[in-house]
Each structure stands twice: as structure tokens, then as C-alpha cells.
Design a protein around this motif. Structure first.
Motif, mmCIF file in Angstrom:
data_model
loop_
_atom_site.group_PDB
_atom_site.id
_atom_site.type_symbol
_atom_site.label_atom_id
_atom_site.label_comp_id
_atom_site.label_asym_id
_atom_site.label_seq_id
_atom_site.Cartn_x
_atom_site.Cartn_y
_atom_site.Cartn_z
ATOM 1 N N LYS A 149 0.844 -1.193 0.000
ATOM 2 C CA LYS A 149 0.000 0.000 0.000
ATOM 3 C C LYS A 149 0.878 1.241 0.000
ATOM 4 O O LYS A 149 1.932 1.289 0.660
ATOM 5 C CB LYS A 149 -0.921 0.009 1.221
ATOM 6 N N TYR A 150 0.417 2.231 -0.734
ATOM 7 C CA TYR A 150 1.165 3.487 -0.833
ATOM 8 C C TYR A 150 0.407 4.590 -0.103
ATOM 9 O O TYR A 150 -0.826 4.656 -0.141
ATOM 10 C CB TYR A 150 1.367 3.887 -2.301
ATOM 11 N N GLY A 151 1.167 5.452 0.551
ATOM 12 C CA GLY A 151 0.524 6.570 1.229
ATOM 13 C C GLY A 151 1.498 7.708 1.468
ATOM 14 O O GLY A 151 2.634 7.698 0.987
ATOM 15 N N ILE A 152 1.038 8.682 2.192
ATOM 16 C CA ILE A 152 1.880 9.800 2.608
ATOM 17 C C ILE A 152 1.778 9.915 4.124
ATOM 18 O O ILE A 152 0.831 9.400 4.747
ATOM 19 C CB ILE A 152 1.473 11.123 1.929
ATOM 20 N N SER A 153 2.736 10.592 4.707
ATOM 21 C CA SER A 153 2.757 10.681 6.171
ATOM 22 C C SER A 153 3.353 12.014 6.609
ATOM 23 O O SER A 153 3.945 12.743 5.814
ATOM 24 C CB SER A 153 3.582 9.526 6.763
ATOM 25 N N ALA A 154 3.190 12.292 7.879
ATOM 26 C CA ALA A 154 3.787 13.475 8.494
ATOM 27 C C ALA A 154 4.225 13.097 9.908
ATOM 28 O O ALA A 154 3.546 12.334 10.600
ATOM 29 C CB ALA A 154 2.796 14.637 8.529
ATOM 30 N N ALA A 155 5.361 13.638 10.315
ATOM 31 C CA ALA A 155 5.876 13.366 11.662
ATOM 32 C C ALA A 155 6.404 14.661 12.253
ATOM 33 O O ALA A 155 6.939 15.518 11.534
ATOM 34 C CB ALA A 155 6.978 12.319 11.619
#
Length: 368
Positions: free
Chosen positions: A193-199
Motif C-alpha cells: 500500500k502506498y501513502g503519505i505521512s507526516a511526523a
């Protein structure tokens, strides 16, 4: 030495009191020449004057005048020229026993003076050596404990090493690639699965402890087979943390919560994929430890919330990140990040794993 000076003062006073008779004019001229020789501290000049006037009927007056000048030198502690001058007087009249006795007294006083000067010089050298050693020790202490940094106004200031001019450290990362490889042992399911993230990591530094939190969020959709499985996976983490400077300020104890919602689709290929999971979390981590100009972070967390899910025996999470700066401005640093995350579920019917590869660009504040 005091006895010598008292004797000399008394002798000068007696000579001056007894010197009341008239002298020939040329004798006064000789006195003037003797004065000049003493002013110039010239043994040669004094010797020439005395040699030229040996045999004169008033030579004893000239000799006494020169001796009186020597006595005045002794009173002012000018022993070196006094000794040279009295030797000239003796050389020109070996029968002058007073001059010979005076030479012995001057020589003794001169030796005492030289010994005192040598002792004073040794004391000064010891003091200078002690001051130099103290300065070196202070410099060594300063170099070990302090460093020079550029303040905001451009001036150089001293600060303790590892002490930051700002007490807050923050780091933001945006995962432009957040790939999630999902595997499930019970039905041999695998999907990418492909996604985007923020930390976002924050740290407030205090003298003995550092307080902060790590936050992470992401969502993922099926990349390999979206027409068959468009189940969406969400990740939410908020982990407050604390480290103790007396141990290692980069080692943190973490405690917070983790939410892993699953938005299912009726056409999902794997009906056995574990559903929404919400749990408290406890763990340990290493935050922003330096490797040259780069930094690395690690964490391992345990999810005790599995006790509230009947089909779940254990759950845990892991994470790692390498942060490499590539541009630095006055107050901001731009970074490239490569990270790994993993959520592990040990279920009654097998192991489910969600392994993530994260490529992110980021920014952090500059600490000088």
C-alpha cells in the motif's frame, strides 16, 4: 647593613662640618671633575682624575671627597658602582685602610643585595609559573566545558558544550513516499500500500531532564491491486517522552497512545486482516543522536491494548530514521530522511505484519 649606613651618615656629617677652611680654586675644579665621574658612573674618569693629582698636597682632600661620594652611593643602595669606585681609590692609594675596610663592607652588602634580588626573582618566577599553570588549567577546563558560538547578533559568546542557546528542539518530516508492505500469515495475504505521512518531534531541554513528544500520522491505499483491495489503513501516534541528562540525554522513555484504524471495503481480498486497533503504548527510544552531521532515531514500543482484543495475543511497534541535512539557513535546516516503521500483531491464527519504508523531506530548527 644598617650599622654600615649609620656609620656612613655620621662620617658625611663630620666631613661636611670640618670642611670650613678655604681651598685653592683648582681643588674645586677637581671636585667638579669627581662629581662628573660619579654622575656618569665612570670608573675610568674617576681613575684619571685621581692619577693626575697624585702627589698634590691636597690629594687627601680629593681622595676624601671621592670617598664621601662613595658613601652616598651606599646610602642609596648603589653598591655596584660604589664597589668599583672604592677599588679605584684603593688602586691609587694602597695605604688607605679606611677605603679597604669600606670595600669589605660594600662587598658584603652587595652580596646581600644580590642574594635578596635573586630570591625576589625566584619568587617572581614561581608566581609567574603558578599563574601560568592556573591559566592553563582554567583554559583546559573552559575548552572541555565550553565552546564559542555565534549569537544572533553575530558576536561570539561562550556556552557550555551540549548546552543549546535555544531550549527547544523541533523536527518536522513529510513522507512523500510511505510504502506499507502488509503480510498476513493465516491466509498468506500480501499487499503493498502506498501513502503519505507526516511526523513531528519536539523536545524541551532542561538542566537535568528533557521533555517532549513524537507524533506521527499516515494513511495508505492499495498500490498493487486497488481494484480488488482498496482497504485504507490509517496510523496515528502521539508519544510523550522524557530523558535524563545524568544518564544519556538521547535515551528516552516513551508513553502515549497509538491508533491504527482500518477502513474496510466489502471487496477486500483478505477478510482476515486485523481491524481497527487503539491502544496505550509504552517504550524506549533514542532521539536525534548524532552520527557526524547526520542524526538517527530508534524506538521500540509495546502495545498493552492487545489484552482488550480477544483474537490478539500481543502487539508492538518499531521505528528508525536517518536524518541527513542538505541545506542550512540562519534559523532553519532542511533535511532528507530515510525511515522504517513496523507494526507487529501476534494473533491466534498467525502473525500479521505492516512494514513501512518512508522517504521524507523535512525541516528542523538550527541549534547553535
Amino acid at each position: 647593613m644598617k650599622r654600615l649606613k649609620r656609620l656612613l651618615v655620621a662620617s658625611i656629617m663630620l666631613l661636611c662640618a670640618g670642611h670650613v677652611f678655604a681651598l685653592e680654586d683648582y681643588v674645586s675644579d677637581v671636585y667638579h671633575e669627581i662629581d662628573t665621574a660619579f654622575q656618569q658612573k665612570s670608573e675610568t674618569g674617576l681613575n684619571v682624575v685621581l692619577q693626575e693629582n697624585q702627589g698634590d698636597k691636597y690629594y687627601y682632600l680629593m681622595e676624601n671627597y671621592a670617598t664621601k661620594k662613595v658613601r652616598r652611593l651606599i646610602i642609596t643602595n648603589d653598591y655596584e658602582f660604589a664597589m668599583n669606585a672604592i677599588l679605584v681609590i684603593i688602586d691609587n692609594n694602597l695605604d688607605n685602610t679606611d677605603a679597604v675596610e669600606m670595600y669589605a663592607l660594600i662587598s658584603e652588602a652587595f652580596e646581600e643585595q644580590r642574594a635578596a634580588e635573586k630570591q625576589a626573582l625566584l619568587e617572581e618566577e614561581r608566581l609567574q609559573a603558578k599563574l601560568a599553570a592556573s591559566k592553563e588549567e582554567q583554559r583546559s577546563t573552559v575548552e572541555k566545558s565550553y565552546e564559542t558560538v555565534n549569537a544572533a547578533d553575530g558576536q561570539k559568546v561562550f556556552q557550555k558544550k551540549d548546552q543549546k542557546m535555544s531550549s527547544n528542539i523541533w523536527q518536522f518530516r513529510f513522507g512523500i513516499v510511505d510504502g506499507d508492505l502488509v503480510t498476513n500469515q493465516s491466509d498468506k495475504f500480501m499487499d503493498f500500500k502506498y501513502g503519505i505521512s507526516a511526523a513531528f518531534d519536539f523536545e524541551h531541554q532542561k538542566e537535568s531532564v528533557n521533555l517532549g513528544f513524537d507524533a506521527y500520522s499516515a494513511f495508505h491505499l492499495s498500490f498493487a491491486r486497488p481494484e480488488l483491495d482498496n482497504t485504507m489503513l490509517l496510523n496515528l501516534e502521539l508519544m510523550p517522552k522524557i530523558s535524563f541528562n545524568g544518564f544519556w540525554d538521547r535515551f528516552f522513555v516513551r508513553a502515549g497512545f497509538v491508533a491504527l484504524p482500518v477502513v474496510r471495503n466489502t471487496n477486500a481480498v483478505s477478510a482476515d486482516l486485523f481491524g481497527t486497533f487503539i491502544t496505550p503504548a509504552v517504550g524506549i527510544g533514542i532521539g536525534n543522536a548524532a552520527i557526524g552531521s547526520a542524526q538517527f532515531s530508534l524506538n521500540a514500543d509495546y502495545y498493552p491494548g492487545h489484552f482488550f482484543y480477544k483474537d490478539l495475543n500481543a502487539a508492538m511497534g518499531f521505528g528508525a530514521n536517518i536524518c541527513i541535512p542538505y541545506a542550512e539557513m540562519d534559523r532553519l535546516k532542511l533535511t532528507f530522511n530515510f525511515g522504517l516503521k513496523d507494526y507487529l500483531f501476534i494473533k491466534n491464527n498467525g502473525i500479521e505484519n505492516r512494514a513501512k519504508i518512508i522517504i521524507a523531506i523535512g525541516a528542523e530548527n538550527v541549534i547553535r
